[in-house]
Motif scaffolding. Structure first.
Motif, PDB file in Angstrom:
ATOM      1  N   GLY A  26      46.036  59.918  35.494  1.00  0.00           N
ATOM      2  CA  GLY A  26      46.353  58.651  34.436  1.00  0.00           C
ATOM      3  C   GLY A  26      47.224  58.825  33.392  1.00  0.00           C
ATOM      4  N   PHE A  27      47.061  57.825  32.512  1.00  0.00           N
ATOM      5  CA  PHE A  27      47.850  57.923  31.194  1.00  0.00           C
ATOM      6  C   PHE A  27      47.513  58.933  30.318  1.00  0.00           C
ATOM      7  CE2 PHE A  27      49.048  56.310  26.983  1.00  0.00           C
ATOM      8  CZ  PHE A  27      50.454  56.410  27.288  1.00  0.00           C
ATOM      9  N   GLN A  28      48.451  59.562  29.442  1.00  0.00           N
ATOM     10  CA  GLN A  28      48.170  60.670  28.520  1.00  0.00           C
ATOM     11  C   GLN A  28      49.219  60.494  27.580  1.00  0.00           C
ATOM     12  OE1 GLN A  28      48.299  64.655  29.678  1.00  0.00           O
ATOM     13  NE2 GLN A  28      47.585  65.498  27.892  1.00  0.00           N
ATOM     14  N   ILE A  29      49.001  60.433  26.108  1.00  0.00           N
ATOM     15  CA  ILE A  29      49.950  60.285  25.009  1.00  0.00           C
ATOM     16  C   ILE A  29      50.313  61.790  24.974  1.00  0.00           C
ATOM     17  CG2 ILE A  29      50.483  59.978  22.515  1.00  0.00           C
ATOM     18  CD1 ILE A  29      48.543  57.578  22.766  1.00  0.00           C
ATOM     19  N   LEU A  30      51.556  62.271  24.815  1.00  0.00           N
ATOM     20  CA  LEU A  30      52.055  63.618  24.810  1.00  0.00           C
ATOM     21  C   LEU A  30      52.591  63.815  23.147  1.00  0.00           C
ATOM     22  CD1 LEU A  30      54.095  63.893  28.128  1.00  0.00           C
ATOM     23  CD2 LEU A  30      51.748  64.720  27.443  1.00  0.00           C
ATOM     24  N   PRO A  31      52.310  64.764  22.745  1.00  0.00           N
ATOM     25  CA  PRO A  31      52.667  65.157  21.456  1.00  0.00           C
ATOM     26  C   PRO A  31      54.378  64.989  21.467  1.00  0.00           C
ATOM     27  CG  PRO A  31      51.726  66.850  22.370  1.00  0.00           C
ATOM     28  CD  PRO A  31      51.491  65.919  23.182  1.00  0.00           C
ATOM     29  N   HIS A  32      54.764  64.221  20.325  1.00  0.00           N
ATOM     30  CA  HIS A  32      56.266  64.039  19.944  1.00  0.00           C
ATOM     31  C   HIS A  32      57.032  63.265  20.909  1.00  0.00           C
ATOM     32  CE1 HIS A  32      55.444  67.562  17.296  1.00  0.00           C
ATOM     33  NE2 HIS A  32      55.035  68.263  18.372  1.00  0.00           N
ATOM     34  N   ARG A  33      56.784  62.968  22.026  1.00  0.00           N
ATOM     35  CA  ARG A  33      57.181  62.302  23.206  1.00  0.00           C
ATOM     36  C   ARG A  33      57.081  60.753  22.821  1.00  0.00           C
ATOM     37  NH1 ARG A  33      57.454  63.938  28.469  1.00  0.00           N
ATOM     38  NH2 ARG A  33      58.061  61.959  29.147  1.00  0.00           N
ATOM     39  N   TRP A  34      55.893  60.454  22.155  1.00  0.00           N
ATOM     40  CA  TRP A  34      55.874  58.933  21.950  1.00  0.00           C
ATOM     41  C   TRP A  34      56.976  58.470  20.707  1.00  0.00           C
ATOM     42  CZ3 TRP A  34      55.199  57.606  16.673  1.00  0.00           C
ATOM     43  CH2 TRP A  34      54.604  58.399  15.975  1.00  0.00           C
ATOM     44  N   VAL A  35      57.496  59.393  20.027  1.00  0.00           N
ATOM     45  CA  VAL A  35      58.599  58.928  19.030  1.00  0.00           C
ATOM     46  C   VAL A  35      59.914  58.458  19.792  1.00  0.00           C
ATOM     47  CG1 VAL A  35      60.079  60.089  17.353  1.00  0.00           C
ATOM     48  CG2 VAL A  35      57.655  60.799  17.177  1.00  0.00           C
ATOM     49  N   VAL A  36      60.101  59.130  20.881  1.00  0.00           N
ATOM     50  CA  VAL A  36      61.299  58.529  21.710  1.00  0.00           C
ATOM     51  C   VAL A  36      60.910  57.408  22.269  1.00  0.00           C
ATOM     52  CG1 VAL A  36      62.647  59.235  23.770  1.00  0.00           C
ATOM     53  CG2 VAL A  36      61.797  61.166  22.323  1.00  0.00           C
ATOM     54  N   GLU A  37      59.805  57.081  22.893  1.00  0.00           N
ATOM     55  CA  GLU A  37      59.367  56.026  23.342  1.00  0.00           C
ATOM     56  C   GLU A  37      59.401  54.981  22.325  1.00  0.00           C
ATOM     57  OE1 GLU A  37      59.381  55.493  26.521  1.00  0.00           O
ATOM     58  OE2 GLU A  37      59.656  57.732  26.918  1.00  0.00           O
ATOM     59  N   ARG A  38      58.869  55.045  21.126  1.00  0.00           N
ATOM     60  CA  ARG A  38      58.931  54.101  19.844  1.00  0.00           C
ATOM     61  C   ARG A  38      60.308  53.633  19.681  1.00  0.00           C
ATOM     62  NH1 ARG A  38      57.435  56.642  14.590  1.00  0.00           N
ATOM     63  NH2 ARG A  38      59.582  57.421  15.225  1.00  0.00           N
ATOM     64  N   THR A  39      61.213  54.807  19.504  1.00  0.00           N
ATOM     65  CA  THR A  39      62.560  54.251  19.185  1.00  0.00           C
ATOM     66  C   THR A  39      63.093  53.615  20.279  1.00  0.00           C
ATOM     67  OG1 THR A  39      62.750  56.695  18.070  1.00  0.00           O
ATOM     68  CG2 THR A  39      64.837  55.638  18.409  1.00  0.00           C
ATOM     69  N   PHE A  40      62.897  53.777  21.775  1.00  0.00           N
ATOM     70  CA  PHE A  40      63.428  52.963  22.703  1.00  0.00           C
ATOM     71  C   PHE A  40      62.933  51.503  22.573  1.00  0.00           C
ATOM     72  CE2 PHE A  40      64.025  56.667  25.585  1.00  0.00           C
ATOM     73  CZ  PHE A  40      65.226  56.864  25.160  1.00  0.00           C
ATOM     74  N   GLY A  41      61.719  51.265  21.990  1.00  0.00           N
ATOM     75  CA  GLY A  41      61.074  50.233  21.786  1.00  0.00           C
ATOM     76  C   GLY A  41      61.691  49.298  20.658  1.00  0.00           C
ATOM     77  N   TRP A  42      62.108  50.118  19.686  1.00  0.00           N
ATOM     78  CA  TRP A  42      62.814  49.387  18.496  1.00  0.00           C
ATOM     79  C   TRP A  42      64.315  48.969  18.915  1.00  0.00           C
ATOM     80  CZ3 TRP A  42      61.950  54.193  14.840  1.00  0.00           C
ATOM     81  CH2 TRP A  42      60.882  54.104  14.125  1.00  0.00           C
ATOM     82  N   LEU A  43      65.092  49.829  19.634  1.00  0.00           N
ATOM     83  CA  LEU A  43      66.409  49.352  20.246  1.00  0.00           C
ATOM     84  C   LEU A  43      66.195  48.273  21.209  1.00  0.00           C
ATOM     85  CD1 LEU A  43      67.790  53.137  20.771  1.00  0.00           C
ATOM     86  CD2 LEU A  43      68.157  51.588  18.781  1.00  0.00           C
ATOM     87  N   GLY A  44      65.113  48.045  21.832  1.00  0.00           N
ATOM     88  CA  GLY A  44      65.333  46.964  22.687  1.00  0.00           C
ATOM     89  C   GLY A  44      64.878  45.697  22.211  1.00  0.00           C
ATOM     90  N   ARG A  45      64.500  45.804  20.997  1.00  0.00           N
ATOM     91  CA  ARG A  45      64.550  44.459  20.188  1.00  0.00           C
ATOM     92  C   ARG A  45      66.031  43.807  19.792  1.00  0.00           C
ATOM     93  NH1 ARG A  45      60.112  46.548  16.022  1.00  0.00           N
ATOM     94  NH2 ARG A  45      58.188  46.578  17.881  1.00  0.00           N
ATOM     95  N   TYR A  46      66.839  44.558  19.979  1.00  0.00           N
ATOM     96  CA  TYR A  46      68.409  44.039  19.719  1.00  0.00           C
ATOM     97  C   TYR A  46      68.659  43.417  21.108  1.00  0.00           C
ATOM     98  CZ  TYR A  46      67.731  46.215  15.265  1.00  0.00           C
ATOM     99  OH  TYR A  46      67.414  46.430  13.793  1.00  0.00           O
ATOM    100  N   ARG A  47      69.291  42.365  20.784  1.00  0.00           N
ATOM    101  CA  ARG A  47      69.715  41.609  22.079  1.00  0.00           C
ATOM    102  C   ARG A  47      70.845  42.361  23.004  1.00  0.00           C
ATOM    103  NH1 ARG A  47      72.937  36.743  22.245  1.00  0.00           N
ATOM    104  NH2 ARG A  47      72.892  36.648  19.939  1.00  0.00           N
ATOM    105  N   ARG A  48      71.834  42.992  21.807  1.00  0.00           N
ATOM    106  CA  ARG A  48      73.053  43.517  22.823  1.00  0.00           C
ATOM    107  C   ARG A  48      72.595  44.882  23.369  1.00  0.00           C
ATOM    108  NH1 ARG A  48      78.329  42.279  20.642  1.00  0.00           N
ATOM    109  NH2 ARG A  48      78.975  44.154  21.710  1.00  0.00           N
ATOM    110  N   LEU A  49      71.182  45.510  23.177  1.00  0.00           N
ATOM    111  CA  LEU A  49      70.920  46.607  23.954  1.00  0.00           C
ATOM    112  C   LEU A  49      69.570  46.575  24.756  1.00  0.00           C
ATOM    113  CD1 LEU A  49      70.650  48.973  20.568  1.00  0.00           C
ATOM    114  CD2 LEU A  49      72.477  48.931  22.215  1.00  0.00           C
ATOM    115  N   SER A  50      69.472  45.097  24.935  1.00  0.00           N
ATOM    116  CA  SER A  50      68.170  44.695  25.598  1.00  0.00           C
ATOM    117  C   SER A  50      68.820  44.857  27.112  1.00  0.00           C
ATOM    118  CB  SER A  50      67.753  43.458  25.605  1.00  0.00           C
ATOM    119  OG  SER A  50      68.655  42.528  25.800  1.00  0.00           O
TER     120      SER A  50
END
Length: 121
Positions: free
Chosen positions: A68-92
């Motif tokens: 199942g799901f497992q939080i990996l060290p340091h990888r969540w930083v990348v996913e969080r950044t993708f989440g931030w960028l997805g909030r911008y309409r031109r990047l969605s």
């Protein structure tokens, strides 16, 4: 915050794209020592990174015995950044025709995020 990025066509393998990004990092970021990456970047890239920038490319791996799901060290930083960028309409969505325009829009989004945080500090 993003230090450097490259938007490339889908026919460029991730390991080849990583070399382009790391070439952009070599001069301006002298203090950089360790780079974290997922398993797609394993192999000869580790040796290339060591020779090119005298950096350590550390592969963050998932344990094989965990289900199942497992939080990996340091990888969540990348996913969080993708989440931030997805909030911008031109990047969605992939609206841009030129890769340079996509890179610029990502830099603008990160500048916006940084200035908003500095304003709240």
């Amino acid at each position: 915050m993003i230090l450097a990025l490259v938007v490339h066509p889908a026919d460029v393998q991730d390991r080849d794209g990583a070399k382009i990004v790391l070439r952009r990092l070599k001069g301006p970021f002298q203090r950089l020592k360790v780079i974290w990456a997922d398993g797609a970047y394993a192999g000869e890239l580790i040796v290339w990174v060591r020779k090119f920038g005298n950096w350590i490319l550390e592969i963050v791996r998932r344990c094989d015995d965990v289900k199942g799901f497992q939080i990996l060290p340091h990888r969540w930083v990348v996913e969080r950044t993708f989440g931030w960028l997805g909030r911008y309409r031109r990047l969605s969505k992939d609206y841009e025709e030129l890769t340079e325009t996509s890179e610029t829009m990502i830099y603008l989004a990160m500048i916006n995020l940084m200035t908003r945080r500095l304003g709240n500090a």
